[in-house]
Motif scaffolding. Structure first.
Motif: not given
Ligand SMILES: Nc1ncnc2c1ncn2[C@@H]1O[C@H](COP(=O)(O)OP(=O)(O)OP(=O)(O)O)[C@@H](O)[C@H]1O
Length: 444
Positions: A141, A325, A328-329, A365
């Motif tokens: 990604p 983040f 995004l995750f 993540e």
């Protein structure tokens, strides 16, 4: 030396015989089959590089549908395998139809030998190129840059150096995104038309090091059934990413240095020297200057790989980026697990924001992936986040005794290495067995 394994599928035995005769001088191995229902077994058992497939098999049926059917079957199981269609009844429409359905090319019977060989060679080369780029592209990604000051400076720096050929050493804790940064540098470089090649130096055994990196000729050693270029040759005119360079033993460091100095490689079993034009990016989570001091890393190699040094900050120093983040995750894993409109409760965000993240972005993540899977509603609550929230690095001055210091060092190292006991033992400078004994004694 001829390379490539070809499979020809045609119900006409004389067609098979003449194609086999023609191609066996050009390719290493030519297999034939008279029935298309043999294709799957052959492809599964052999490493075939190109299939030549007839369009028609049942006598009297010449509309090409059978060929198209088998073409689809092949591509379903082997999507990157080039298939060249062969037919005596080819018209433009049929050719277009086959190409639309994923065929690589089309040859008309009766064929011209020269053209046929050229087309099969082209198909074979397209597979070799494609293989590299697909391997690199899969599940990679895009990089999130973030807005923290420290990342902004790093990004400014990589924009400056990416277009040069300077060797780059990327350092940083586990999971900070060193691999991702290397890809970004390659993407911004003048070499980006070719795929970046990666090699995990920590995963290559001493015995395979030379053949993996420099390649080998057929018969150079037991099991060398084939001649194979190494990673250096494969990365020619592109970028070679050497991950975990700090894990290389001293003898292998010497071999690597020779190639970097001479900019050429010699395959095992060959006398031919092949020049290589590569841009080198290396990465490690180790402190190489310290290793140089200790004598476990060669100083001359260090200077060669370290023209530019980039340090990727740990996530705990990128507080401004954590929320980005998280978003995004959440988006990524909600889509992956088909969980619509998931969001974080404010207290969850606070829990994530104040955690120390010893495993950095990788740990964040994985934590969010687990939370998305475990969460029953659409709001992720603090209980869905499986981390040890109250852990903070302890100043050693406040501990009571030596045993306590030891215990904390072990706990912290295991956390730092994401539970990997071998890595923790190595970091602590003890054997795995000693670490086990201590875990037992301290009831950890
Ligand atoms: N900037 C970023 N944007 C999006 N994802 C990232 C970013 N940085 C890291 N990641 C993700 O975090 C994980 C770890 O990243 P990566 O493998 O690049 O770290 P690393 O420092 O090379 O780790 P290691 O030292 O263990 O090899 C990957 O799954 C990667 O996709």
């Amino acid at each position: 030396m001829a390379t490539g394994n070809i499979l020809i599928v045609d119900d006409n035995k004389s067609v098979l015989a003449s194609l086999e005769l023609l191609l066996e001088n050009e390719f290493r191995n030519v297999k034939t089959a008279t029935r298309p229902d043999q294709i799957k077994t052959i492809l599964t058992a052999n490493s075939i590089d190109v299939v030549i497939l007839d369009m028609n098999f049942s006598a009297g049926i010449n509309n090409g549908n059978e060929g198209l059917y088998w073409l689809k079957c092949i591509l379903k199981d082997f999507p990157s395998l080039p298939v060249v269609m062969l037919t005596a009844y080819g018209d433009v429409e049929l050719a277009v139809n086959a190409l639309k359905n994923g065929a690589t090319d089309f040859i008309l019977k009766p064929w011209d030998n020269k053209i046929l060989v050229e087309k099969i060679k082209e198909a074979y080369n397209s597979k070799i190129k494609d293989k590299g780029s697909k391997e690199e592209k899969k599940e990679k990604p895009e990089m999130l840059v973030g807005q923290s000051k420290v990342m902004m400076q790093l990004i400014k720096m990589i924009h400056k150096v990416a277009r040069t050929d300077a060797n780059i050493l990327i350092t940083g804790e586990n999971g900070t995104g060193k691999d991702m940064l290397a890809r970004e540098i390659h993407r911004l470089s003048t070499r980006n038309q070719r795929s970046m090649l990666s090699v995990d130096m920590g995963a290559i055994s001493e015995s395979l090091f030379e053949s993996e990196l420099f390649g080998h000729e057929k018969g150079a050693f037991t099991n060398a059934y084939d001649c194979r270029p190494g990673k250096f040759e494969a990365a020619n005119k592109s970028t070679l990413f050497m991950d975990e360079i700090g894990n290389l033993s001293l003898p292998l460091q010497a071999k690597l240095l020779t190639v970097l100095q001479n900019r050429n490689v010699t395959r095992i079993g060959s006398n031919k020297v092949t020049p290589v034009d590569i841009r080198l990016i290396s990465a490690t989570n180790k402190n190489i200057p310290e290793m140089v001091q200790e004598g476990t890393f060669r100083e001359d190699l260090f200077y060669r790989i370290n023209t530019i040094h980039l340090e990727v900050p740990p996530l705990r120093d990128r507080e401004d980026d954590i929320l980005l983040f998280i978003n995004l995750f959440i988006r990524r894993f909600s889509a992956k697990y088909q969980r619509n409109e998931m969001r974080m409760h404010d207290q969850t965000i606070e829990k994530l924001r104040t955690y120390h993240w010893p495993g950095n972005i990788r740990e964040l993540e994985h934590t969010i992936e687990k939370a998305v899977i475990l969460c029953e509603g659409s709001v992720i609550r603090p209980k869905d986040i499986l981390i040890r929230q109250n852990w903070k690095p302890q100043p050693t001055a406040v501990v009571a005794n030596l045993e306590e210091v030891e215990k904390q060092a072990i706990e912290s190292s295991i956390r730092y290495n994401n539970g990997n006991l071998t890595a923790a033992a190595e970091q602590l400078g003890v054997s795995r067995q000693t670490l086990y004994n201590k875990l037992k004694r301290f009831k950890l």
